[in-house]
Design an enzyme around this catalytic site. Sequence first.
Site, PDB file in Angstrom:
ATOM      1  N   LYS A 108       0.869  -1.189   0.000  1.00  0.00           N
ATOM      2  CA  LYS A 108       0.000   0.000   0.000  1.00  0.00           C
ATOM      3  C   LYS A 108       0.901   1.234   0.000  1.00  0.00           C
ATOM      4  O   LYS A 108       1.931   1.274   0.700  1.00  0.00           O
ATOM      5  CB  LYS A 108      -0.870  -0.023   1.250  1.00  0.00           C
ATOM      6  N   SER A 183      -9.669   1.498   3.018  1.00  0.00           N
ATOM      7  CA  SER A 183      -8.842   2.323   2.166  1.00  0.00           C
ATOM      8  C   SER A 183      -7.803   1.546   1.360  1.00  0.00           C
ATOM      9  O   SER A 183      -7.210   2.106   0.446  1.00  0.00           O
ATOM     10  CB  SER A 183      -8.138   3.393   2.986  1.00  0.00           C
ATOM     11  N   SER A 207      -9.748  -0.992   7.130  1.00  0.00           N
ATOM     12  CA  SER A 207      -9.197  -0.743   5.804  1.00  0.00           C
ATOM     13  C   SER A 207      -8.450  -1.883   5.151  1.00  0.00           C
ATOM     14  O   SER A 207      -8.060  -1.753   3.999  1.00  0.00           O
ATOM     15  CB  SER A 207      -8.286   0.491   5.855  1.00  0.00           C
TER      16      SER A 207
END
Lengths: 508, 496, 112
Positions: A108, A183, A207
């Site tokens: 990420k 997210s 997330s």
Amino acid sequence: MSDHHTPADDSPIDDSPIDDSAADGRFVVDANPANSAVNIAAAVRSGARSATEVVEQYLARIAEAEPAIHAFNLVMVEQARAAAAAVDAKVAAGEDPGPLAGVPVALKDNMCTRGVETTCSSRMLEGWKPPYDATVVERLADAGAVIVGKTNLDEFAMGSSTENSAFGPTRNPHDPTRVPGGSSGGSAAAVAAGFAPVSFGSDTGGSIRQPASLCGVVGVKPTYGAVSRYGLIAFASSLDQIGPFANTVADTALALSVIGGHDRRDSTSIPEPFPPVLDHLGEGVEGLRIGIVEELSGHGLDGFQPEVLARSAEAADALSAAGAKVDSVSVPSTIAGLSAYYMIAPAEASSNLARYDGVRYGLREDGPNTASMMAASRTAGFGDEVKRRIMLGTYALSAGYWDAFYGRAQRVRTLMINEFEQVFNDYDLLLSPTSPCVAFPFEAKADPLTMYLNDICTIPSNLTGHPAISVPFGTNSAGLPIGIQVLAPLRGEVAMYRAAQALEEVAS
Amino acid sequence: MSTTVDPTAPTGPSALAESSVVAEPSVLPDGWELVIGLEVHAELATATKMFSPARNEFGGEPNTNVHPVDLGLPGTLPVVNAKAVELSIRVGLALNCTVQRCIWARKNYFYPDMPKDYQISQYEEPLNIDGWLELPSGSTVGIERAHMEEDTGKSTHVGVSGRIHDAGYSLVDYNRAGVPLIEIVTRPDLRGPEQAKEYVEELRSILVAIGASDGKMEEGSMRVDANVSVRPIGADELRTRCEVKNVNSLRSIGRAIIYEGRRHVDLYESGDAPIQETRHWDEEGGRTRSGRSKEEAEDYRYFPDPDLVPIDPSPEWIAEIKASLPVLPQQRRAALVAAGGTAAAVAIAVARDLDTLALAAIEAGADAERVLTHVANNLAVDGAADLNPAHLAELVSMETSGALSATQVKQVLAEMVSTGGSPTDIAAASGFEAMDTAELETLLDQIIADHPDEWQRFVEGEAKLQGVFVGQIMKSTKGQADGRVVNELLQVKKRS
Amino acid sequence: MANDDVADDGPPDPQLTRDDVAKVAQLALLNLNDDELDRFTGQLSAVLDRARELQAFDVSGVAPTAQPYPLVNVFRPDEPDTVSAVREEALAAAPACEDGQFRVPPALGEQP
């Protein structure tokens, strides 16, 4: 080394290209067992496959399908090839290439990678190259993993759909008209689309788990403090944790074994090694007491899609059939989780994001004095959701409101922790859907509060610090994935993984 | 032994007068008194910073002592320096504080020299609370708290000269960012500029004695802010106070307090009142200036820092640290007072690090007051601390017995310091024999015989002619005659 | 500030006004135009309204949680580490620098 040894699958090594997209436009990849991290690592370590050949396979897949998915902010083609070559050199020299040797991984884009852009999908950090590696990144590199790219996210990890990215959304490989969740939408989609067998995200309010559920992959948030946050660009410090995505439960266990454990650069890091989850994976759920959280299973909170609840009930039945003692339990404080979270997380975020002021790094918009330069930079650099949360957090901490908002939320948090502690006296694990709904279309949840409701099942364990895993468990009638969440006590990952493995066996 | 004072020696406190005056005259118009609290920030003497392993070093090229943590780079996290905690506990114990379980808090505000735009400090639950410090002059100042925090970077304004509207720009150096600080806050117990300066000096000497800080105001390793308010004498209210910053020396502290106190009184007496604000001391202009344009206090939105965990010092650790503390200035003063010294003289001796010598000499039998007078007047020289206390005691005894004159004592003492010899040896070598009184009398008779007219006039009442005879005696004895004995002899002869 | 013994506070100000949002934006150094002020006021109000449900909990005698996993006394030794010194890379990433320092417009007012 031997701690990470996992019996490789006995199926023959399959070098054929990964199964391609289905006729209806979905890009989902069949999880070929040969393409699991466990098997790739075993094959590379034994010399049966080369890391270079593995990475080329995945880079080709990325080149082919990434334009339609947009899982990545950056594909690190040359670095990946160099890393793979280095692994091959080690194997050739008879050196130990590490427990994740040759395994392509995606990170990420809120994890610092030295010399490689780390943007948090924000204009504020567009083009910023950290001068250091996150601890997790160092451990992955030491373990022989091959980083293939930085994945898309909601800006600064604030969101549940990846629509808040400043660089465009990521599409759900199961249905490109729908969101992958957030997210960590990019990391979830990357695994679902076959861009890497393992990826990493961060989980502050769900997330990792929510996008895992929406993308039909496994996603894990470990116990708070189990994985170092050094180098994870902070959103909410007392809630953030890094965790893995993969197609198999075992792969996530291997990943956590590599990245988890004490780090002296993180004061909140648990001073213990990561629990020995790999050693107990196949032990089943015989005798485990599992509680279905009533409030998160349609008996307290609204908004749960019927098919989600149906899959959840089936999961409970499956665990019962596998020998667990399953019944319902009420955990009333979970209802307050959302409100407490939306006081605490933004408050911490408002402080964590104050450093983005255009002085030392990141976007700068000039002004006649520093205050106006800072304001101009922040206004131009941050998107709407980030601004909303910064303001919400600033308000919750401000004089006159502190006690009523932030202070009260942290005290309700204590109540929640106490309640869960009581519940875990009577139950070894808790069960719930991961998300109240399946993947939704883009722009379907434009209202922030509606969007926040996506995290209703996942938020409580961020507040309490408990580990939780989302395991794919079927789909709805439209073929959209549904995930089931297993929660364990602090440092209870071993029991959590036993249940997760059992669920995976039933689901497959 | 008589303990008469040498009439030629100056009396009272000497060079260190400023810091040990007991009573100070009021600097405010009649009827008003000052109420002062001081906040002192001292840099702790550690090798590395509070939260990062970058070096804690003064000077150096800009931005060379910085770690990613000190630049507030995204993703970095603080880790507490154990030595900084130990030194902070030392400070707390030396100031008689309660040392307690404490947490870290974030103080949020934007400024370019703040790498994270929040400062990690302590707000609720600080490390040290409820202590006190005894001033040399005798009064006690309450210490509200002494907590830990990190320092900020430094910005330098670069003005572009010659262009009226060019505001220039600033350059920021983060070498100092993250340096460990201890902030020591007094209760508003101080009542005047001299007392305030005395407090700062005493605090500094404590910090240096325990090794917590080098306390160099000129290098910025110790910084003082003064909280000043006034009130009518006899009232016990606390009126609006102003914080005065940028007082970089003892002298500035005094001047700033006086200016600010008078400013408040002027406002009250003209029907107005001071507003609560931060002001800056302008050394050149000799005045304070308002620091902020807005009236509201800054809202720092303090909350416990979620990246750090509480510090809970064990009783064993605290006891260990306490046992390792050196003797503090206040204890040294107490020992000398117990041995017979007065507060003022004792303060000087301790300030000069000559208390050990003085105490030893007194214990060897010397008169306390004489010893301390010598310390104050004759021993502000290099090497004085190495004097042999037995020798000093011997010298004092030769002085009080009259074996040596005042002038001789001074000369012998000076030579004792430079050569380390004993007073008896030095006196003998210099021919400082005690002059026999009979010898002196014979000499005096001779002089009287040589000056019959002056003698007659002196006897009949011209007292000032005494000087002639004293002068003659001194001349012929090369100054070795004891002035007191000579005067006595003259008086005796005059009457007979 | 946070105090276990403080009597339970009443419900917070029920209406988050546009002025409140403007003030908070200023505190957070964010410039909002009128449209944003209006929009954000509505959106933030909704969240705060929901947060009022927290008032229903009896928190008397309950301490706030700052960290979910309780640790104490985490220290590092006072030893320099110059390996991680990052001066060149940090200055290279600076939006503006001069003479090895970060360059910014002049600050209004003094360091608080």
